[in-house]
Enzyme design. Structure first.
Site, short mmCIF file in Angstrom:
data_model
loop_
_atom_site.label_atom_id
_atom_site.label_comp_id
_atom_site.label_asym_id
_atom_site.label_seq_id
_atom_site.Cartn_x
_atom_site.Cartn_y
_atom_site.Cartn_z
N LYS A 1 0.90 -1.21 -0.04
CA LYS A 1 -0.18 0.03 0.03
C LYS A 1 1.06 1.33 -0.12
O LYS A 1 0.29 2.19 -0.39
CB LYS A 1 -0.99 0.00 1.36
CG LYS A 1 -2.16 -0.99 1.13
CD LYS A 1 -3.09 -0.52 0.09
CE LYS A 1 -4.14 -1.48 0.14
NZ LYS A 1 -5.29 -1.17 -0.83
N LYS B 1 -2.39 -12.03 -8.62
CA LYS B 1 -3.67 -12.30 -8.12
C LYS B 1 -4.78 -11.37 -8.38
O LYS B 1 -4.69 -10.21 -8.71
CB LYS B 1 -3.35 -11.99 -6.48
CG LYS B 1 -4.61 -12.44 -5.60
CD LYS B 1 -4.32 -11.72 -4.25
CE LYS B 1 -4.60 -10.31 -3.90
NZ LYS B 1 -5.02 -9.67 -2.80
N LYS C 1 -9.28 -6.26 -7.49
CA LYS C 1 -10.02 -5.02 -8.07
C LYS C 1 -9.00 -3.86 -8.21
O LYS C 1 -8.77 -3.30 -9.33
CB LYS C 1 -11.00 -4.52 -7.06
CG LYS C 1 -11.71 -3.47 -7.75
CD LYS C 1 -13.19 -3.06 -7.27
CE LYS C 1 -13.78 -1.83 -8.11
NZ LYS C 1 -14.24 -0.83 -7.37
P1 TYM Z 1 -10.79 -8.89 1.02
O1 TYM Z 1 -11.85 -7.91 0.90
O2 TYM Z 1 -9.47 -8.43 -0.01
O3 TYM Z 1 -11.05 -10.33 0.27
C1 TYM Z 1 -12.14 -11.18 0.89
C2 TYM Z 1 -11.75 -12.47 0.66
O4 TYM Z 1 -11.54 -13.15 -0.59
C3 TYM Z 1 -9.91 -13.49 -0.64
N1 TYM Z 1 -9.52 -13.37 -2.05
C4 TYM Z 1 -9.20 -14.23 -2.70
N2 TYM Z 1 -8.89 -15.47 -2.73
C5 TYM Z 1 -8.51 -16.11 -3.81
N3 TYM Z 1 -7.54 -15.49 -4.87
C6 TYM Z 1 -7.99 -14.14 -4.91
N4 TYM Z 1 -7.54 -13.54 -5.95
C7 TYM Z 1 -8.60 -13.61 -4.00
N5 TYM Z 1 -8.82 -12.16 -3.67
C8 TYM Z 1 -9.58 -12.10 -2.60
C9 TYM Z 1 -9.44 -12.99 0.57
O5 TYM Z 1 -8.28 -13.73 0.91
C10 TYM Z 1 -10.39 -12.91 1.60
O6 TYM Z 1 -10.55 -14.12 2.30
N6 TYM Z 1 -8.09 -8.12 5.15
C11 TYM Z 1 -9.31 -8.93 4.52
C12 TYM Z 1 -10.70 -8.44 5.27
C13 TYM Z 1 -10.76 -8.75 6.74
C14 TYM Z 1 -10.91 -10.18 7.37
C15 TYM Z 1 -11.10 -9.98 8.65
C16 TYM Z 1 -10.70 -11.41 6.75
C17 TYM Z 1 -11.09 -7.92 7.61
N7 TYM Z 1 -11.03 -8.54 8.97
C18 TYM Z 1 -10.90 -10.76 9.67
C19 TYM Z 1 -10.63 -12.24 7.83
C20 TYM Z 1 -10.97 -12.29 9.25
C21 TYM Z 1 -9.46 -8.12 3.17
O7 TYM Z 1 -9.21 -7.34 2.58
O8 TYM Z 1 -10.16 -9.35 2.34
#
Ligand code: TYM
Length: 339
Positions: free
Chosen positions: A128, A208, A211
């Site tokens: 970031k 990966k 968005k």
């Molecule tokens: P986020 O919003 O980026 O993604 C949501 C979920 O989708 C999974 N994901 C993917 N899995 C496989 N391949 C990909 N290309 C891919 N892109 C996204 C992410 O691994 C995630 O499971 N930090 C987290 C949100 C969060 C969270 C939490 C998760 C906040 N608090 C507590 C678990 C527990 C995030 O930004 O996910």
């Protein structure tokens, strides 16, 4: 037909006997194929086996999004997406992070057991700093602390996520371990639960799917958009001519076919022997993705036309979690000498 979504006052489940899981997702506007294959499919599956809590993490989103109207709209869109993809408010609890203020209180307390050096070496923070150099806010640094609090406040032991969250989960474990060592055993160390597709590559075939990279396949988007995104996918870069044999093991399109039909081995064989071309394989994948998500897409559109129902589910979810969040905070305040 609109599926009944009237918020249930309490989960009609046997929650007392089921271990608890928690996961969070950012309100990023669209659910892409990476979210679904990497995490959301597990959310849906696990709601039948566990006491499942799913959170739309708007506090986290504020570290990168500063438009209030957009954040509000995206939060509701994410809720509608998750419900359309199969989250059942009678089987799981879906809510918005900022509706349960205990998350930020626990995050503050966790800040006091977390060395800054752990946060500075987090891969997402380093990334970031590069991608939003003019907005390296403190929330970005503290992001994993809030994530640890999200999970810990419900004492969840398992966390369905994609592989990109592995470092954050490791940090969550370290934070609760430190807390437990200092103040006495309080929280379980959360373990990640992965799907068969823990990392889904984007349409560029290299990074990966994400968005922020702009390499997504938006599963609830318009079929024309999905087709355009799939047709733009990079395949096996060494396959130049239609008659060249392909390498399905490195071709993202071939790999994704695994999740959209039982005949993926035949499809891969067609590529390997040059019986089929990359364009054919992509067209087939686009058709299958459009078809696979057709019902969910319809539900999504219907849900967005009934925002009160979506908001009702979210409100009921946050209310349902109040006792457990408050109980954890009482325990933590007491253990830390605040009461
Ligand atoms: P986020 O919003 O980026 O993604 C949501 C979920 O989708 C999974 N994901 C993917 N899995 C496989 N391949 C990909 N290309 C891919 N892109 C996204 C992410 O691994 C995630 O499971 N930090 C987290 C949100 C969060 C969270 C939490 C998760 C906040 N608090 C507590 C678990 C527990 C995030 O930004 O996910």
């Amino acid at each position: 037909m609109m599926t009944e979504l009237a918020p249930a006052p309490a989960p009609a489940t046997d929650d007392v006997d089921r271990p608890r899981i928690f996961s969070g997702i950012q309100p990023s506007g669209v659910v892409h194929l990476g979210n679904d294959l990497g995490a959301v499919r597990n959310y849906v599956k696990l709601q039948w086996e566990f006491e499942a809590i799913y959170c739309i993490v708007d506090y986290h989103a504020l570290t990168s999004t500063h438009d209030p109207a957009l954040l509000r709209a995206r939060t509701r869109e994410m809720a509608a997406s998750l419900l359309a993809l199969g989250l059942d408010p009678d089987r799981c609890t879906l809510f918005v992070q900022s509706h349960r203020p205990e998350h930020t209180e626990l995050a503050w307390l966790f800040n006091t057991v977390t060395p800054v050096s752990w946060l500075e070496r987090t891969p997402t923070y380093k990334e970031k700093r590069q991608t939003q150099p003019d907005d390296v806010n403190h929330g970005l640094l503290a992001y994993p602390v809030l994530q640890a609090a999200d999970i810990a406040i419900y004492k969840a032991g398992r966390v369905p996520v994609g592989k990109d969250q592995a470092a954050h989960l490791e940090l969550s474990r370290e934070i609760v371990r430190t807390f437990n060592a200092r103040y006495g055993e309080t929280f379980p160390e959360p373990q990640a639960v992965y799907t068969e597709a823990p990392t889904v590559l984007g349409t560029d075939g290299v990074r990966k799917m994400s968005k922020s990279v702009g390499n997504t396949i938006d599963v609830l988007g318009d079929p024309a958009l999905i087709r355009k995104q799939v047709m733009s996918m990079v395949t096996d870069t060494k396959r130049i001519l239609r008659t060249d044999p392909g390498r399905p093991e490195v071709c993202n399109v071939c790999q994704l076919h695994r999740f959209f039909g039982p005949d993926w081995e035949t499809i891969q064989d067609g590529e390997r022997t040059a019986r089929t071309g990359c364009v054919d394989t992509k067209k087939l994948l686009a058709d299958r993705i459009v078809e696979h998500y057709a019902v969910a897409r319809e539900r999504y559109i219907e849900l967005l036309a009934h925002p009160d129902e979506v908001d009702g589910v979210l409100e009921a979810g946050a209310d349902r979690l109040r006792p457990s969040a408050e109980a954890t905070m009482d325990e933590v305040r007491h253990k830390m000498g605040l009461r």
